[in-house]
Design an enzyme around this catalytic site. Structure first.
Site, short mmCIF file in Angstrom:
data_model
loop_
_atom_site.label_atom_id
_atom_site.label_comp_id
_atom_site.label_asym_id
_atom_site.label_seq_id
_atom_site.Cartn_x
_atom_site.Cartn_y
_atom_site.Cartn_z
N GLY A 218 6.27 1.82 -2.32
CA GLY A 218 6.51 1.63 -0.90
C GLY A 218 7.17 0.31 -0.60
CB SER A 219 7.15 -1.70 2.50
OG SER A 219 7.57 -0.64 3.33
CB THR A 220 5.19 -3.72 -2.59
OG1 THR A 220 3.98 -3.48 -1.87
CG2 THR A 220 5.02 -4.95 -3.45
#
Length: 575
Positions: free
Chosen positions: A296-298
């Site tokens: 995801g956004s990591t």
């Protein structure tokens, strides 16, 4: 008897001789006969002496030997293993002596009675299997390994002929489940089968055991990079989070960004290595190194770093996020869109999928793929721990793949690898493979690879600090420790499809942000809102876990708090 006297007299007369003086002398036959008898007696005694000496010698020899091991394990059964200790010398694994029960079936008088009496002490004993062993006629069979002292005493009190005990070595783990996935396990024969126990065997311990050279007093303890104090904190926090958020899994790793040392790492559900009856259950795997997930956004940490490092973008660069990006039948949207042009810091702060896709588009497909491989995100990680999964990526990268990978969908990697990649963005730009053994900064630099520029690192430190001050990383802030980070909320992939109800959440935090020393990477697998009305995104769970770990362990790690100034990150906005 009387009738034989004349014949005896005749024989005596025949044996008479006349002496020179005329006297009669009896023949010396009796003397000769007596000499031969004496010789026969001596020879007979010599033969018997030889026979009994041989028997006595054999009995002494056999008495000095171990019990007959035909049909049973050989020397590997009692082979010694070195202690495993943490970086401060605290014991994580050690050998202890235990008794194991064996039988000599040829000496068993009544197998049924023997089993019936044994079951009073060992109620779990398998009747049919044990019966077959006792009736096998073999010289040696194991009945039960690694008994408790009380069990041994109770079996001795039964007085069953044909049973005996053999002293063996058993592995004992004082910290129990706290470090189970790192330290690993041994099997019933004291051989390493997982974790660092297996690594130690693979480094030559097995050869020493087989050659009989694995003597306990000669085996030096194996020191790990783990700090048991911090390990306890990490395991305690992820275990509490598992229950608090009703997740199917949770985990965290604390990494020294300067050396690549894993200071602590835990994944739950886990197991007690002293009683690993459930270690093979489906959900009990080390999610941090053996689990593959879309982050995801990591992943936007890598995307922004890539854009900066390429030289094609700066902090002043702007990206159009005013409308979705359409590729064929697919459309890329923002979760909480600003519907306007965003600066590069705003793309990171507002976690814009559209803005991240624009950054990837700026660099290009091949440049995007090359950058992720440069940071080791998509290659199998090299470390001592055997349980390491190989990341996955599309065989052919198309434009849509590059767009979705930019915000963490479309490739799968391990949380530990993602943490190592993020550490390279904090430590001056060096990719350092993680290690579970002690390593100095100087040793780390001999294996480090420069992957991004100092200017890129400076930019990423600013973005992490900004996100902790004004963005989704606020829940991980700890007063005095200047924490920065990034959240990641990804739809969980179930049977090849994205779930609309379950997430895989991640959080990466570094501290202290003026010169990061440590990085904390946390995960929450399919968490639920803590309370009704609350959300299940990463900031509400994975971020909270990271903040709690830093709050409890920073002082143990030697990081001194500093309250002299506030973080000074200022949002760069372009309307």
């Amino acid at each position: 008897m009387i009738g034989r006297l004349p014949r005896i007299g005749e024989l005596l007369r025949r044996r008479k001789k006349v002496a020179p003086d005329g006297s009669i002398v009896v023949d010396a036959a009796r003397k000769a006969t007596g000499g031969k008898a004496k010789t026969r007696i001596i020879m007979t005694m010599a033969v018997f002496f030889t026979i009994y000496s041989t028997i006595a010698g054999r009995l002494v020899y056999l008495g000095l030997q171990n019990p007959d091991m035909s049909g049973g394990p050989q020397s590997r059964v009692t082979a010694s293993r070195p202690d495993i200790v943490d970086r401060n010398g605290e014991v994580l694994a050690t050998d202890i002596k235990t008794a194991s029960l064996f039988a000599e079936p040829r000496r068993i008088v009544d197998a049924d009675e023997a089993i019936e009496r044994l079951s009073t002490v060992l109620p779990e004993i398998d009747y049919e299997q044990t019966y077959r062993k006792l009736k096998s006629g073999a010289g040696f069979v194991w009945l039960q390994r690694q008994l408790t002292p009380k069990q041994q005493a109770d079996i001795l009190a039964l007085g069953i002929p044909g049973l005996g005990f053999r002293t063996e070595k058993r592995r004992f783990y004082p910290s129990g489940e706290t470090s189970s996935y790192i330290v690993g396990l041994t099997n019933i024969d004291n051989q390493g089968i997982s974790g660092m126990e297996k690594y130690i065997d693979d480094q030559g311990l097995t050869d020493l055991q087989e050659s009989g050279l694995a003597v306990a007093r000669d085996l030096k303890p194996v020191k790990l990079s783990i700090d048991l104090r911090v390990q306890h904190v990490v395991r305690d926090e992820v275990a509490a989070a598992l229950e608090r958020y009703r997740a199917i899994g949770a985990g965290a790793v604390v990494l020294n960004v300067k050396t690549g040392e894993v200071v602590a790492m835990a994944s739950v559900p886990d197991f007690d290595p002293n009683n690993p009856y459930n270690a093979q259950e489906k959900d009990r795997l080390n999610r941090m190194s053996a689990g593959l997930y879309e982050m995801g956004s990591t992943f936007k940490s890598f995307t922004s770093a890539m854009a900066l490092d390429s030289g094609k973008a700066t902090m002043a660069s702007r990206f159009d996020a005013s409308h979705p990006i359409r590729v064929g039948h697919q459309a890329i949207h923002d979760f909480h869109g600003k519907n306007r042009v965003l600066s590069l810091p705003e793309v990171f702060l507002y976690s814009s999928n559209i803005g991240s896709a624009r950054e990837a588009e700026l660099v290009g497909i091949e440049g995007h793929r090359e950058f992720l491989h440069r940071l080791g995100i998509l290659d199998k990680m090299q470390t001592e721990l055997p349980e390491v999964a190989r990341p996955t990526e599309p065989k052919v990268w198309k434009q849509v793949n590059s767009f979705t990978i930019a915000f963490g969908h479309g490739v799968s990697t391990t949380p530990l690898q993602a943490a190592v990649g993020c550490a390279a963005l904090m430590n001056g730009g060096y990719l350092i493979e993680p290690t579970f053994l002690p390593r100095t900064v100087e040793q780390a630099m001999t294996v480090a690879k420069k992957v991004v520029s100092e200017k890129t690192v400076e930019g990423m430190r600013y973005l992490y600090t900004l996100n902790a001050e004004k963005g989704s990383a606020r829940n991980a802030r700890v007063p005095g420790y200047r924490v920065g980070g990034k959240t990641g909320t990804a739809e969980k992939v179930i049977n090849g499809r994205y779930s609309k109800d379950l997430n895989f959440n991640t959080f990466v935090a570094a501290f202290p942000m003026d010169d990061p020393q440590y990085l904390v990477f946390t995960i929450a697998d399919a968490p639920h809102p803590e309370k009704p009305g609350m959300t299940d995104v990463a900031a509400a769970n994975a971020g909270v876990i990271a903040g709690n770990i830093i709050r409890r362990s920073a002082a143990m790690l030697g990081v001194k708090p500093d309250f002299s100034h506030e973080n000074g990150a200022t949002l760069v906005s372009y309307q």
